[in-house]
Write an enzyme that holds these catalytic residues in place. Structure first.
Site, PDB file in Angstrom:
ATOM      1  N   HIS A   1      -1.255   4.058   2.874  1.00  0.00           N
ATOM      2  CA  HIS A   1      -0.062   3.254   3.141  1.00  0.00           C
ATOM      3  C   HIS A   1      -0.018   2.960   4.641  1.00  0.00           C
ATOM      4  O   HIS A   1       0.835   3.476   5.370  1.00  0.00           O
ATOM      5  CB  HIS A   1       1.198   3.996   2.689  1.00  0.00           C
ATOM      6  CG  HIS A   1       1.202   4.278   1.214  1.00  0.00           C
ATOM      7  ND1 HIS A   1       1.835   5.363   0.679  1.00  0.00           N
ATOM      8  CD2 HIS A   1       0.646   3.612   0.178  1.00  0.00           C
ATOM      9  CE1 HIS A   1       1.680   5.355  -0.640  1.00  0.00           C
ATOM     10  NE2 HIS A   1       0.956   4.311  -0.954  1.00  0.00           N
TER      11      HIS A   1
ATOM     12  N   PRO B   1       1.069   0.650   6.662  1.00  0.00           N
ATOM     13  CA  PRO B   1       2.298   0.335   7.383  1.00  0.00           C
ATOM     14  C   PRO B   1       3.176   1.554   7.662  1.00  0.00           C
ATOM     15  O   PRO B   1       3.891   1.597   8.659  1.00  0.00           O
ATOM     16  CB  PRO B   1       3.008  -0.652   6.452  1.00  0.00           C
ATOM     17  CG  PRO B   1       1.900  -1.282   5.666  1.00  0.00           C
ATOM     18  CD  PRO B   1       0.920  -0.163   5.446  1.00  0.00           C
ATOM     19  N   ASP B   2       3.126   2.555   6.765  1.00  0.00           N
ATOM     20  CA  ASP B   2       3.949   3.753   6.935  1.00  0.00           C
ATOM     21  C   ASP B   2       3.461   4.656   8.057  1.00  0.00           C
ATOM     22  O   ASP B   2       4.227   5.478   8.582  1.00  0.00           O
ATOM     23  CB  ASP B   2       3.963   4.582   5.643  1.00  0.00           C
ATOM     24  CG  ASP B   2       4.798   3.941   4.554  1.00  0.00           C
ATOM     25  OD1 ASP B   2       5.502   2.961   4.848  1.00  0.00           O
ATOM     26  OD2 ASP B   2       4.729   4.407   3.411  1.00  0.00           O
ATOM     27  N   HIS B   3       2.185   4.543   8.394  1.00  0.00           N
ATOM     28  CA  HIS B   3       1.582   5.519   9.290  1.00  0.00           C
ATOM     29  C   HIS B   3       1.262   4.978  10.684  1.00  0.00           C
ATOM     30  O   HIS B   3       0.886   5.751  11.560  1.00  0.00           O
ATOM     31  CB  HIS B   3       0.284   6.058   8.678  1.00  0.00           C
ATOM     32  CG  HIS B   3       0.456   6.565   7.289  1.00  0.00           C
ATOM     33  ND1 HIS B   3       1.448   7.457   6.937  1.00  0.00           N
ATOM     34  CD2 HIS B   3      -0.223   6.312   6.140  1.00  0.00           C
ATOM     35  CE1 HIS B   3       1.363   7.724   5.643  1.00  0.00           C
ATOM     36  NE2 HIS B   3       0.366   7.035   5.136  1.00  0.00           N
TER      37      HIS B   3
END
Length: 405
Positions: free
Chosen positions: A171, A173-175
Site C-alpha cells: 500500500h 500511498p500509506d507508507h
C-alpha cells in the site's frame, strides 16, 4: 541521544489503519505526546489484521500496528456512549492537534467535526486526510491503499508490456506519500500557530498527495501529451535498465546504465568487447533499438554469479547495480543497514524483543531512540488522572458504566 525536539506538543489522535497513524508516529518518535483514541469494541483494523509476532494472534501482537504507533499512548473509550464525547472534548482542550483519516462526514457524525472542535478549542490544528479530500464530486468515495494506487495512475504505469496493470506490491500511498505530506503540513501549521496563535484546518487529499510522488510519467504527459506505456523494468531512455537472474534459486540483480562511459565499463566487466566496439550501441538511443540483445548478454554474465557479488563487481567498475533484496536480506544480510543502526530492537510486553525501522536519517551521527508501541487502553487511567485531573473513584465509575474500555 537525540533529544525530544517536539516535547510539549500534544495530539488527540483519532487516526487508524496505515497512513494516518504513520503521520502521527513521526511526531511521537521525536517527543510529541500522541494520545491515540481507540476502542476495544471496534479496534484499529491493523491491530486485528496482523501480521502477528510468531504467528500468534492477539490485540497487542500485530507487527503492522506496532511499527506505525511507536511511542504513542493508548486511550480506549466507547464512542457510542453519550458521556464519551465530553471526555474527548476535555482531552482536545488540552491538545494542540486533532488528527483523523476517516472519510468526509465521519467526524461530523461523531460530533467531532472541525466546527465542533473549533468551538471548544479555537486555536486547534485539525488534520483531516480522506481519499479525495473533503470537498468535490468524488469526496465521499471510500479509499484504501490499493484504490488510491489505482486512481492516481500508479497502478496504470506498473506492469509489463502488453499486459494489464499491476499493483506496487504494497500500500505505497500509506507508507510514503501521504504520511510525509501530512507531517509536513502539520509542522507548517504548528509553526504558524507559534507565530500567530491561530490554529488551522488541514484538508489533505491522499490522491493529490500520491500524485505528487508519481514523478516522470505525470510530468511527461504534462509536457508532451504522451502517455507512458507499461514496460516492466525497462526505461524509455536508457538500456540496459532491468533486473537479471543470478545464480541463486530466486536471486536477481538490477542494472541501470545511464551514460556511455558506464556502458563501456559494463561491457568490459561482463567480457563483451564486441558490444563495446559496436558503434550502433555507442549511445543510449542506439542501445534502445537493441535492448533484447543487450539484456541477453548481461543475463548470461549474471547467471553464473551470486547477486551480491554481481552488484559489487559492477559497482567497482562504476556501473549502477543493486541486489534485488527481499525482507530477510534487508534484516539479516544488509551490512550497510546494520552499520548505520537502522533496525532498532524494542522489548515489548507481549511480543518480546521486536525489531522496528528507525527514521531514515541521523542527527549529529545519532539515531532517534524509538519507544515501544502501546497496549490497547494502556494509558487510559493515566490520561484521565494526570491530564484531566480525574479522581481514581471517578475513573472506576466510568469503567463500570462502560464509558472507558
Amino acid at each position: 541521544m537525540v533529544p525530544d525536539f517536539l516535547k510539549g506538543i500534544r495530539f488527540a489522535d483519532l487516526t487508524w489503519a496505515g497512513a494516518g497513524p504513520f503521520s502521527t508516529k513521526l511526531f511521537s518518535d521525536f517527543g510529541a505526546e500522541i494520545i491515540k483514541i481507540e476502542s476495544a469494541s471496534r479496534p484499529d483494523p491493523v491491530r486485528v489484521g496482523g501480521p502477528f509476532k510468531d504467528g500468534v494472534a492477539g490485540i497487542n501482537r500485530s507487527g503492522y500496528f506496532a511499527s506505525r504507533n511507536t511511542g504513542k499512548k493508548s486511550f480506549s473509550i466507547n464512542l457510542k456512549n453519550p458521556k464519551s464525547r465530553e471526555i474527548l472534548f476535555e482531552i482536545i482542550r488540552e491538545a494542540d492537534v486533532v488528527s483523523n483519516n476517516f472519510g468526509p462526514g465521519a467526524m461530523d457524525r461523531l460530533g467531532l467535526g472541525y466546527e465542533d472542535i473549533k468551538a471548544i478549542k479555537p486555536d486547534i490544528i485539525y488534520l483531516s486526510m480522506p481519499m479525495y479530500g473533503e470537498t468535490g464530486p468524488l469526496a465521499n468515495l471510500l479509499g484504501v491503499g490499493m484504490t488510491i494506487s489505482a486512481v492516481t495512475g500508479l497502478m496504470w504505469q506498473t506492469g509489463y508490456e502488453g499486459e494489464g496493470p499491476i499493483g506496487p506490491g504494497t500500500h505505497f500511498p500509506d507508507h510514503a506519500a501521504n504520511p510525509y505530506h501530512a507531517a509536513f503540513a502539520l509542522m507548517a501549521a504548528l509553526r504558524h500557530k507559534r507565530a500567530t496563535g491561530k490554529g488551522l484546518k488541514i484538508d489533505l487529499s491522499q490522491v493529490e498527495s500520491t500524485i505528487n510522488c508519481m514523478g516522470p510519467s505525470v510530468l511527461e504527459n504534462a509536457a508532451t501529451g504522451i502517455e507512458q506505456e507499461r514496460r516492466g523494468n525497462r526505461s524509455p531512455h536508457y538500456a540496459p535498465h532491468s533486473i537479471f537472474k543470478c545464480a541463486g534459486a530466486d536471486d536477481w540483480c538490477a542494472v541501470a546504465v545511464l551514460t556511455d562511459a558506464q556502458w563501456q565499463a559494463l561491457c568490459k566487466t561482463i567480457g563483451e568487447p564486441s558490444l563495446a566496439a559496436d558503434r550502433d550501441l555507442a549511445t543510449a538511443k542506439g542501445r534502445l533499438t537493441q535492448v533484447a540483445r543487450i539484456e541477453a548478454a548481461v543475463g548470461r554474465w549474471t547467471a553464473s554469479r551470486d547477486a551480491t557479488a554481481a552488484m559489487m563487481e559492477l559497482q567497482a567498475a562504476g556501473v549502477p547495480a543493486g541486489v534485488v533484496a527481499h525482507s530477510r536480506y534487508l534484516m539479516e544480510d544488509d551490512v550497510q543497514l546494520r552499520h548505520r543502526g537502522y533496525w532498532e530492537t524494542i522489548d515489548h510486553p507481549e511480543m518480546g524483543e521486536t525489531r522496528f525501522t528507525a527514521p531514515p536519517f541521523l542527527l549529529d551521527g545519532e539515531r532517534v531512540e524509538l519507544k515501544r508501541p502501546p497496549l490497547l487502553g494502556e494509558h487510559t487511567d493515566t490520561i484521565l488522572t494526570q491530564v484531566l485531573g480525574y479522581a481514581p473513584e471517578r475513573v472506576k465509575a466510568l469503567r463500570a458504566e462502560g464509558v472507558i474500555e
